[in-house]
Design an enzyme around this catalytic site. Structure first.
Site, short mmCIF file in Angstrom:
data_model
loop_
_atom_site.label_atom_id
_atom_site.label_comp_id
_atom_site.label_asym_id
_atom_site.label_seq_id
_atom_site.Cartn_x
_atom_site.Cartn_y
_atom_site.Cartn_z
CD GLU A 157 -27.99 18.09 -4.60
OE1 GLU A 157 -28.97 18.45 -3.93
OE2 GLU A 157 -27.30 18.88 -5.29
CD GLU A 167 -6.97 2.12 -9.01
OE1 GLU A 167 -7.95 2.20 -8.28
OE2 GLU A 167 -5.85 1.77 -8.58
CB CYS A 204 -3.30 2.67 -1.39
SG CYS A 204 -3.47 0.98 -0.83
CB CYS A 249 -0.92 -0.04 1.22
SG CYS A 249 -1.77 1.50 1.52
CE1 TYR A 295 -10.15 -1.45 -6.75
CE2 TYR A 295 -10.22 -3.82 -6.88
CZ TYR A 295 -10.63 -2.65 -6.29
OH TYR A 295 -11.50 -2.70 -5.25
CE LYS A 336 -5.09 4.11 -6.19
NZ LYS A 336 -5.51 2.75 -6.02
CG HIS A 364 -28.47 22.14 -3.87
ND1 HIS A 364 -28.55 21.28 -4.95
CD2 HIS A 364 -28.63 23.40 -4.35
CE1 HIS A 364 -28.76 22.00 -6.05
NE2 HIS A 364 -28.81 23.28 -5.71
P1 FAD Z 1 1.41 -6.19 1.95
O1 FAD Z 1 1.06 -4.78 2.21
O2 FAD Z 1 1.70 -6.56 0.54
O3 FAD Z 1 2.69 -6.51 2.87
C1 FAD Z 1 3.36 -7.73 2.83
C2 FAD Z 1 4.83 -7.51 3.19
O4 FAD Z 1 5.43 -8.77 3.53
C3 FAD Z 1 5.65 -6.96 2.04
O5 FAD Z 1 6.46 -5.91 2.49
C4 FAD Z 1 6.48 -8.15 1.59
O6 FAD Z 1 7.67 -7.77 0.95
C5 FAD Z 1 6.72 -8.85 2.91
N1 FAD Z 1 7.09 -10.27 2.83
C6 FAD Z 1 6.60 -11.22 2.00
N2 FAD Z 1 7.14 -12.42 2.30
C7 FAD Z 1 7.99 -12.22 3.34
C8 FAD Z 1 8.83 -13.08 4.10
N3 FAD Z 1 8.87 -14.39 3.88
N4 FAD Z 1 9.59 -12.53 5.09
C9 FAD Z 1 9.53 -11.21 5.35
N5 FAD Z 1 8.74 -10.35 4.67
C10 FAD Z 1 7.97 -10.85 3.68
N6 FAD Z 1 -5.97 -1.20 -1.57
C11 FAD Z 1 -6.83 -0.24 -1.15
O7 FAD Z 1 -7.50 -0.42 -0.14
N7 FAD Z 1 -6.95 0.96 -1.82
C12 FAD Z 1 -6.22 1.23 -2.92
O8 FAD Z 1 -6.36 2.29 -3.49
C13 FAD Z 1 -5.31 0.25 -3.38
N8 FAD Z 1 -4.53 0.49 -4.45
C14 FAD Z 1 -3.64 -0.44 -4.86
C15 FAD Z 1 -2.86 -0.17 -5.96
C16 FAD Z 1 -1.96 -1.10 -6.42
C17 FAD Z 1 -1.10 -0.77 -7.62
C18 FAD Z 1 -1.83 -2.35 -5.75
C19 FAD Z 1 -0.84 -3.37 -6.22
C20 FAD Z 1 -2.59 -2.64 -4.64
C21 FAD Z 1 -3.51 -1.69 -4.18
N9 FAD Z 1 -4.33 -1.93 -3.08
C22 FAD Z 1 -5.21 -0.98 -2.66
C23 FAD Z 1 -4.26 -3.21 -2.34
C24 FAD Z 1 -3.42 -3.06 -1.04
O9 FAD Z 1 -2.17 -2.50 -1.33
C25 FAD Z 1 -3.27 -4.43 -0.39
O10 FAD Z 1 -4.55 -4.99 -0.19
C26 FAD Z 1 -2.56 -4.36 0.97
O11 FAD Z 1 -1.29 -3.76 0.86
C27 FAD Z 1 -2.41 -5.76 1.54
O12 FAD Z 1 -1.73 -5.74 2.78
P2 FAD Z 1 -1.00 -7.03 3.34
O13 FAD Z 1 -0.63 -6.69 4.74
O14 FAD Z 1 -1.81 -8.23 3.08
O15 FAD Z 1 0.32 -7.20 2.45
P1 NDP Z 2 -6.91 -8.77 -10.88
O1 NDP Z 2 -6.62 -10.17 -10.54
O2 NDP Z 2 -8.05 -8.12 -10.21
O3 NDP Z 2 -7.13 -8.65 -12.47
C1 NDP Z 2 -6.28 -9.21 -13.42
C2 NDP Z 2 -6.59 -8.72 -14.81
O4 NDP Z 2 -5.62 -9.23 -15.73
C3 NDP Z 2 -7.93 -9.17 -15.33
O5 NDP Z 2 -8.45 -8.17 -16.16
C4 NDP Z 2 -7.57 -10.44 -16.14
O6 NDP Z 2 -8.47 -10.71 -17.19
C5 NDP Z 2 -6.24 -10.03 -16.74
N1 NDP Z 2 -5.36 -11.16 -17.03
C6 NDP Z 2 -5.05 -12.20 -16.25
N2 NDP Z 2 -4.17 -13.01 -16.85
C7 NDP Z 2 -3.93 -12.48 -18.07
C8 NDP Z 2 -3.09 -12.85 -19.15
N3 NDP Z 2 -2.33 -13.94 -19.08
N4 NDP Z 2 -3.06 -12.07 -20.24
C9 NDP Z 2 -3.83 -10.96 -20.30
N5 NDP Z 2 -4.64 -10.54 -19.32
C10 NDP Z 2 -4.68 -11.30 -18.21
O7 NDP Z 2 -5.57 -8.01 -10.62
P2 NDP Z 2 -5.07 -6.54 -10.33
O8 NDP Z 2 -3.61 -6.70 -10.45
O9 NDP Z 2 -5.71 -5.49 -11.18
O10 NDP Z 2 -5.49 -6.24 -8.82
C11 NDP Z 2 -5.08 -7.08 -7.75
C12 NDP Z 2 -5.83 -6.69 -6.48
O11 NDP Z 2 -5.28 -5.48 -5.93
C13 NDP Z 2 -7.30 -6.37 -6.72
O12 NDP Z 2 -8.10 -7.53 -6.55
C14 NDP Z 2 -7.61 -5.32 -5.70
O13 NDP Z 2 -8.24 -5.85 -4.56
C15 NDP Z 2 -6.28 -4.71 -5.31
N6 NDP Z 2 -6.28 -3.32 -5.80
C16 NDP Z 2 -7.12 -2.39 -5.23
C17 NDP Z 2 -7.20 -1.10 -5.72
C18 NDP Z 2 -8.14 -0.12 -5.12
O14 NDP Z 2 -8.67 -0.36 -4.05
N7 NDP Z 2 -8.41 1.00 -5.77
C19 NDP Z 2 -6.37 -0.68 -6.83
C20 NDP Z 2 -5.52 -1.71 -7.36
C21 NDP Z 2 -5.50 -2.98 -6.85
P3 NDP Z 2 -9.75 -11.69 -17.07
O15 NDP Z 2 -10.86 -10.85 -16.52
O16 NDP Z 2 -9.96 -12.16 -18.45
O17 NDP Z 2 -9.36 -12.80 -16.12
#
Ligand code: FAD
Ligand code: NDP
Length: 594
Positions: A574, A303, A163, A158, A299, A166, A569
């Site tokens: 609203e 985004e 997050c 995050c 997502y 992003k 408003h």
């Molecule tokens: P993480 O935050 O991924 O933390 C896991 C940590 O564990 C990492 O630092 C990793 O390196 C470490 N780790 C892994 N294995 C080991 C190990 N064996 N030993 C030590 N360390 C290890 N969510 C939202 O709510 N709003 C958003 O707008 C949003 N935007 C997103 C945009 C993007 C591009 C992405 C990819 C995700 C987004 N998410 C968003 C999702 C959100 O980031 C995740 O749901 C959240 O970070 C999950 O938290 P977590 O604690 O499960 O894992």
């Molecule tokens: P998702 O798993 O949600 O989506 C993957 C996308 O990639 C789908 O459109 C899928 O298509 C496509 N895809 C999968 N495999 C292939 C392939 N081999 N070739 C081409 N296209 C493919 O992944 P994201 O990475 O977008 O997000 C991961 C999670 O992170 C989300 O579930 C969300 O919870 C979290 N997140 C939250 C955000 C927020 O809160 N604003 C922002 C960003 C991430 P198909 O539909 O055909 O399977």
């Protein structure tokens, strides 16, 4: 005999009993279940404290206070090592599963009460909460570099590659749109305004650096030991961890919380890892990505595609099937239409088959070949290719097989409603859990409540239903509850009333932005007094709008509650207090201008 509780602060008195005694049993002399429990602890040769409530003048009040704290009024009400265990059946079951012995061992023979693997949203929340409850806690967090070498600091996805960067890049995009609008409102903005990627990237990375530092300070202040090392199980109470210099340590703990998160997936095609990048690289990319292809349609892809296009880049999104799988498809298509209207190209249905390098450079140039569903070939040249095709849980290389923690075929860990894995002392939270929303606030809530149940008097579980979320495409989409097609599948069309409308934000009128891109929809369940089970809004500030309605939906708001609420408003939100067109009526919801 323990001291008799005083009249004031019964909850505190209970808390004192619980923390001063390894085993605390609230009992009644006449209760056969209480006798069973007391006999069990005697047979275990464990010293335990009993408060016989039928011999206390305020026994009934103590039972009421226990109900408030634990959700249980009946006796026996048993606590072991500070944790609420439950009644007779719970205690006998815990004994059968060996949990009582484990709980009693807490802190005595292990380095830590709790080791958390993963210092992201969930892991940090769990560790800080547990430390706040007086437990000895360690967090292991380690980031394996991406194929092109990107790495980052404490805080997880995050903060570093999710997050936070992003949303800040989304903000850069909104400011760009704002500059265009500004001219219409009288600001004399030069005709050619340019975005500087490096300035934005540096400012965002500086902010992230300060957050990384802040997390380290918080852990230090809470006396949580932070190990920047990759952890792996040796047995169910021991991990070894290796830092980036290759130094290895071994640590033991009574409990483990797994919170390792996910990492982006790469497709198995030539050139993917050599020439492609993912969101893990994008937010700190040292140069402007130029003409960009995003592969995937969820997502992350929409985004990132949205903000890159708003920064003036040529953006193409390659879609395998549908947009935003799992979301309301009517709205997903509206997002696509709006992005297309703005100039983002969509290639669908198509998948990439290879990437070849044409030129080195920052950015370089690559030829991408792909295949449409009908077999036709796609080919084009791009400066940057970003894969956003899903994320894999980081569960395959931490020795879960050694301790017997089960994963499903995709590596996600099944957990019950209290985040228990199938191994008694090992819990899992956040993105690695099977079937849970992959969102930061979900991981945080799960971590906090789990620690409270383990070490405090908490009983509350994370509510994974009606979790609100927002897709931060330039036109934001906020939703809670059911997508329309899912509601139809679950309840049947005849049980649903769907209210909907397009709306034209006031600030878009003078700015001459499209009249019918913004949209609001409420899905209501007729047999339950039109309880709102699906909330959808596509428009500016949808994230801010949606959060408050999530409270209303938790409280079971009906359409009549929305109608009786007086709007603010002039706002977009609203709209939800005045919606009167049902989909069933077929009436037009288009805005026809002023
Ligand atoms: P993480 O935050 O991924 O933390 C896991 C940590 O564990 C990492 O630092 C990793 O390196 C470490 N780790 C892994 N294995 C080991 C190990 N064996 N030993 C030590 N360390 C290890 N969510 C939202 O709510 N709003 C958003 O707008 C949003 N935007 C997103 C945009 C993007 C591009 C992405 C990819 C995700 C987004 N998410 C968003 C999702 C959100 O980031 C995740 O749901 C959240 O970070 C999950 O938290 P977590 O604690 O499960 O894992
Ligand atoms: P998702 O798993 O949600 O989506 C993957 C996308 O990639 C789908 O459109 C899928 O298509 C496509 N895809 C999968 N495999 C292939 C392939 N081999 N070739 C081409 N296209 C493919 O992944 P994201 O990475 O977008 O997000 C991961 C999670 O992170 C989300 O579930 C969300 O919870 C979290 N997140 C939250 C955000 C927020 O809160 N604003 C922002 C960003 C991430 P198909 O539909 O055909 O399977």
């Amino acid at each position: 005999m323990p001291p008799t509780p005083g009249s004031g602060g019964l909850k505190e008195t209970i808390s004192d009993y619980v923390s001063n005694n390894k085993v605390m049993v609230f009992s009644k002399t006449t209760c056969p279940f209480c006798t069973k429990v007391k006999e069990l602890f005697k047979s275990l040769n464990v010293s335990f404290q009993v408060l016989e409530l039928d011999q206390q003048a305020n026994g009934s009040e103590i039972q009421n206070a226990l109900l408030e704290i634990t959700g249980q009024r009946t006796v026996p009400n048993v606590f072991v090592a500070g944790q609420h265990l439950g009644g007779c059946d719970d205690t006998l079951k815990a004994h059968k599963e060996g949990r009582i012995q484990q709980m009693l061992n807490m802190g005595t023979s292990y380095d830590y009460d709790l080791i958390v693997i993963g210092g992201g949203s969930g892991g940090l929340a769990a560790s800080k909460e547990a430390a706040g409850l007086g437990k000895k806690v360690a967090v292991f967090d380690f980031v394996k570099p991406t194929p092109i070498g990107t790495t980052w600091g404490l805080g997880g996805t995050c903060v570093n590659v999710g997050c936070i960067p992003k949303k800040l890049m989304h903000q850069a995009a909104l400011l760009g749109h704002g500059l265009t609008d500004a001219g219409k409102f009288g600001w004399e903005v030069p005709e050619k305004v340019q975005h500087n990627w490096t300035t934005m990237k540096d400012a965002i990375q500086d902010h992230i650096g300060s957050l990384n530092w802040g997390y380290r300070v918080q852990l230090r202040d809470k006396k949580v030991d932070y190990h920047n090392a990759y952890a792996e199980f040796l047995d169910e109470h021991t991990v070894k961890a290796v830092n980036k210099k290759g130094q290895e340590i071994k640590k033991t703990a009574n409990h483990f919380v797994l919170a390792m998160g996910e990492r982006p997936r790469y497709p198995d095609i030539p050139g993917a890892k050599e020439y492609g990048i993912t969101s893990d690289d994008l937010f700190s990319l040292p140069y402007c990505p130029g003409k960009t292809l995003l592969v995937g349609a969820s997502y992350v892809s929409l985004e990132c595609g949205g903000f890159l296009h708003a920064m003036g880049l040529n953006v193409t999104i390659m879609v395998r099937s549908i947009l935003l799988r799992g979301f309301d498809q009517q709205i997903a298509e509206k997002i696509g239409d709006f992005m297309e209207l703005e100039g983002v190209k969509f290639i669908r249905p198509c998948v990439p088959t290879k990437i070849e390098k044409l030129e080195d450079g920052q950015p370089g140039k690559y030829r991408v070949t792909g295949k449409y569903d009908d077999g036709m070939e796609f080919t084009d040249e791009f400066n940057t290719v970003i894969f956003a095709i899903g994320r894999d849980p980081c569960t395959s290389t931490i020795g879960l097989e050694k301790v017997g923690v089960k994963t499903n075929k995709n590596g996600f860990i099944p957990v019950d409603e209290e985040e228990n894995t199938n191994v008694t002392n090992i819990y899992a939270i956040g993105d690695i859990c099977e079937g849970k929303p992959e969102l930061t606030p979900v991981a945080i809530q799960a971590g906090r409540l789990l620690a409270n149940r383990l070490y405090g008097l908490g009983k509350e579980r994370t509510d994974y239903i009606n979790v609100p979320t927002t897709v931060f495409t330039p036109l934001e989409y906020g939703c809670i509850g059911y997508a329309e097609e899912d509601a139809i599948k679950k309840f049947g069309e005849d049980k649903l009333e769907v209210y909907h409308t397009n709306f034209w934000p006031l600030e878009w009128t003078v700015a001459k932005r499209p009249e019918n891109s913004c949209y609001a929809k409420l899905i209501c369940l007729i047999p339950e007094k039109e309880k709102v089970i699906g909330f959808h809004v596509l428009g500016p500030n949808a994230g801010e709008i949606t959060q408050g309605y999530a409270v209303a939906m938790r409280l079971g708001a009906t359409k009549a509650d929305f109608d009786a609420t007086i709007g603010i408003h002039p706002t977009c939100t609203e709209t939800f207090t005045t919606m009167n067109v049902t989909k069933r009526s077929g009436m037009d919801t288009q805005q026809a201008g002023c």
